[in-house]
Structures are given as structure tokens and as C-alpha cells.
Design an enzyme around this catalytic site. Structure first.
Site, PDB file in Angstrom:
ATOM      1  N   TYR A  49       0.939  -1.275  -0.162  1.00 22.37           N
ATOM      2  CA  TYR A  49       0.073   0.094  -0.113  1.00 22.37           C
ATOM      3  C   TYR A  49       1.343   1.234  -0.258  1.00 22.37           C
ATOM      4  CZ  TYR A  49      -4.424  -2.993   1.028  1.00 22.37           C
ATOM      5  OH  TYR A  49      -5.693  -3.687   0.549  1.00 22.37           O
ATOM      6  N   LEU A 220     -18.271  -0.105   1.341  1.00 22.94           N
ATOM      7  CA  LEU A 220     -18.699   1.459   1.204  1.00 22.94           C
ATOM      8  C   LEU A 220     -19.148   1.429  -0.630  1.00 22.94           C
ATOM      9  CD1 LEU A 220     -17.499   3.617   3.643  1.00 22.94           C
ATOM     10  CD2 LEU A 220     -19.536   2.559   3.717  1.00 22.94           C
ATOM     11  N   ALA A 221     -18.932   0.839  -1.434  1.00 22.06           N
ATOM     12  CA  ALA A 221     -19.073   0.714  -2.847  1.00 22.06           C
ATOM     13  C   ALA A 221     -18.327   1.934  -3.182  1.00 22.06           C
ATOM     14  CB  ALA A 221     -20.780   1.075  -2.998  1.00 22.06           C
ATOM     15  N   GLY A 223     -18.336   5.324  -2.021  1.00 29.63           N
ATOM     16  CA  GLY A 223     -19.062   6.073  -1.948  1.00 29.63           C
ATOM     17  C   GLY A 223     -20.341   6.596  -3.296  1.00 29.63           C
TER      18      GLY A 223
END
Length: 313
Positions: A49, A220-221, A223
Site C-alpha cells: 500500500y 462502502l461501494a 461512495g
């Protein structure tokens, strides 16, 4: 374990070799505090990351707050290598690579151990006995306390588990109201529509039967249903966003908690991973467990049917 997890992929600045700065550490500290405020104690990392900077800034936060490590749990992942030997991406779960990458993560995180190590992607060249040897050594040295996987099917976990002395405790998969292949696979048996979804059938059931926590990334897709969607959403996207807003008002909560509560209501005991770095949005997720209990069966199905844009069989 059904809980919220904070995903740290957004911390640390860019995905380049440009070093992180004090502002990135401050951003990480604010995100960590917001997560704690929302009742989150498990923080999810990976060695890749932000090219290692996500772990590095988090390590600086830990170093500046000595008592913090005792209040939280950390997990990180290894197995993906980026931009090496002329390859944009390749996988490496060889024994030496696992040991090397975990030691690098511990150094960046400034901690002696991680609570959970996840194997990030299935590596077709991985020898399960080699993986087990590396994991066994890390556990005997006290550097890893538990093992999980990510993006693996039931069959892949089973083959690995045959060689491991410790149980696989988690499987991290993309799961949300938008990415529903895991759910569609449960009801589309013997329907032509199942060809539209690539989720390996039986994986959910295998994890449930073997007490393997399903960790849902992308929960959360991104947003899509809570204000960050496209200017011209599809009819199902627009209808779902409207329904999420309606249910949030009805339950006196946020749209984020509706989406997470929808996942957590599933009896598999899904633990959503929250990836936003916005402190307000992180705190908005803290009501998810209550929402999971409060959502009616009808409302749960309304969200599913509205998101898929068609009735279930």
C-alpha cells in the site's frame, strides 16, 4: 468476528517513490482517532500500500502514541510484488518472500508483531508446504499471531489448511451492495444468470462452517450510494442512493451505516473494511452494528433488489 475494520490503503500519500511528509502522518493520526471514535480496533495494511508508505506513516503514529499499540490490533498482507523485473504485478508466496516481506512490514509499522497476516492473492507457483513453513517460523518467533487469506476460494483455502498447523481465521474479499457476486451465488443456482457472476460458489458457506471471518473490502461501494457517485448514475444506482438516504433518515443514522449494516446483517458474520481517509465519513460508520439489528428483512431485500435493478428469481 463481526466488527468494523479500518483499511489503511489510503494513508501515506501517493503510489510513487516520493517520500511521505509530516502532513501524511497527521492525516493518518486523524484517521486512526476517527476510527477509534467509531469503535474500530482492527487496522488493515498490506506491504504494497502506497509502496510501503501506508505502513510507514502508521508506524510513526504508533511511535508517537506509545499506549496505542496495546489498544488496537494490526493485520497486514504479503504476496503481491509491484514493478519488479519488468512486470507491473506478480505474486510471490515463496518461503523467503513471505519472511522478507513480513519483516519489512514489522520494521515500517514499528512493532514486534502483527495480530493477523493475510496472504494477499493466490500464487499459482506457491507450494503449500513452503507457505506453511514460513508461517510456522513467523508464529514461533512471535511475529505473527494468526493467519488469514485474501481473494481465495474455499478450495484454495482447504488445500492450504491441509499443510498449516494454525487455522485460517479470515478471508478478505470484495463485498458490498454494489459488488454482490458473493450474494448472487447463493440464489442463482440452476439459473442462467449465474454466468454473470464469477464468485466461486460455496466459498461463503465454507468460511461460515469453518469459523473463517469474511472481511469485506470495498464495503462502502466507493461512495456510489452516499454522495460520491457519477454525475449521470444508472437508474438502479440512483434508486439505490435514494433508498439508502430514505432508510438513513428512518433509522436516524448515516448512509454509510446503512450500507455497512446491510452487510453485517447477513448471518455469515461479515466484517466490513472501511477505506476512506475522511474522519467525518469514518465516524459516520460507527452506527453500523445497531443498523444491522434494526434493518427489517424487507428493507434488507429492498436494498438488494434495488441495487441489482431487477427482481430476484
Amino acid at each position: 468476528m463481526q466488527e468494523l475494520i479500518y483499511g489503511c490503503m489510503g494513508l501515506g500519500g501517493s503510489w510513487t517513490d516520493e517520500p511521505h511528509g509530516p502532513g501524511h502522518v497527521d492525516e493518518a493520526a486523524a484517521a486512526v482517532q476517527a476510527a477509534l471514535d467509531a469503535g474500530i480496533t482492527l487496522f488493515d495494511h498490506a506491504d504494497i500500500y502506497r509502496n510501503g508508505k501506508s505502513e510507514a506513516v502508521f508506524g510513526e503514529v504508533l511511535a508517537s502514541t506509545p499506549r496505542l499499540r496495546g489498544r488496537i490490533r494490526l493485520q497486514t498482507k504479503c504476496g503481491i510484488r509491484l514493478n519488479e523485473r519488468g512486470l507491473q504485478t506478480h505474486y510471490d508466496l515463496s518461503r523467503d518472500a513471505i519472511l522478507e516481506r513480513v519483516n519489512g512490514s514489522l520494521e515500517r509499522l514499528r512493532t514486534d508483531y502483527v495480530d493477523i497476516l493475510l496472504l494477499h492473492r493466490p500464487d499459482p507457483l506457491a507450494d503449500p508446504a513452503e507457505v506453511a513453513s514460513a508461517v510456522g517460523q513467523l508464529m514461533s518467533e512471535g511475529k505473527v499471531r494468526q493467519l488469514g487469506v485474501s481473494n481465495m476460494s474455499a478450495a484454495q483455502i482447504e488445500v492450504l489448511q491441509d499443510r498449516l498447523e494454525a487455522p485460517v481465521v479470515a478471508n478478505q474479499l470484495e463485498m458490498s451492495l454494489l459488488k454482490r457476486a458473493w450474494l448472487e451465488s447463493q440464489v442463482l443456482v440452476n439459473h442462467a444468470e449465474h454466468l454473470d457472476y464469477s464468485f466461486p460458489h460455496g466459498t461463503l458457506e465454507y468460511c461460515t462452517r469453518n469459523n473463517i471471518t469474511l472481511q469485506a473490502y470495498g464495503s462502502l461501494a466507493r461512495g456510489l450510494y452516499t454522495g460520491a457517485g457519477p454525475e449521470s448514475p444508472t437508474s438502479s444506482e440512483a434508486a439505490t442512493a435514494e433508498l439508502v438516504t430514505e432508510l438513513a433518515a428512518e433509522h436516524g443514522t448515516s448512509g454509510e451505516s446503512i450500507l455497512l449494516g446491510w452487510l453485517m446483517k447477513h448471518p455469515a458474520g461479515i466484517a466490513p473494511v472501511i477505506g476512506t481517509v475522511n474522519p467525518g465519513r469514518i465516524r459516520a460508520c460507527g452506527d453500523a452494528a445497531r443498523v444491522a439489528k434494526a434493518l427489517t428483512r424487507a428493507d434488507w431485500y429492498r436494498l438488494w433488489v434495488t441495487a441489482r435493478g431487477s427482481n430476484i428469481p
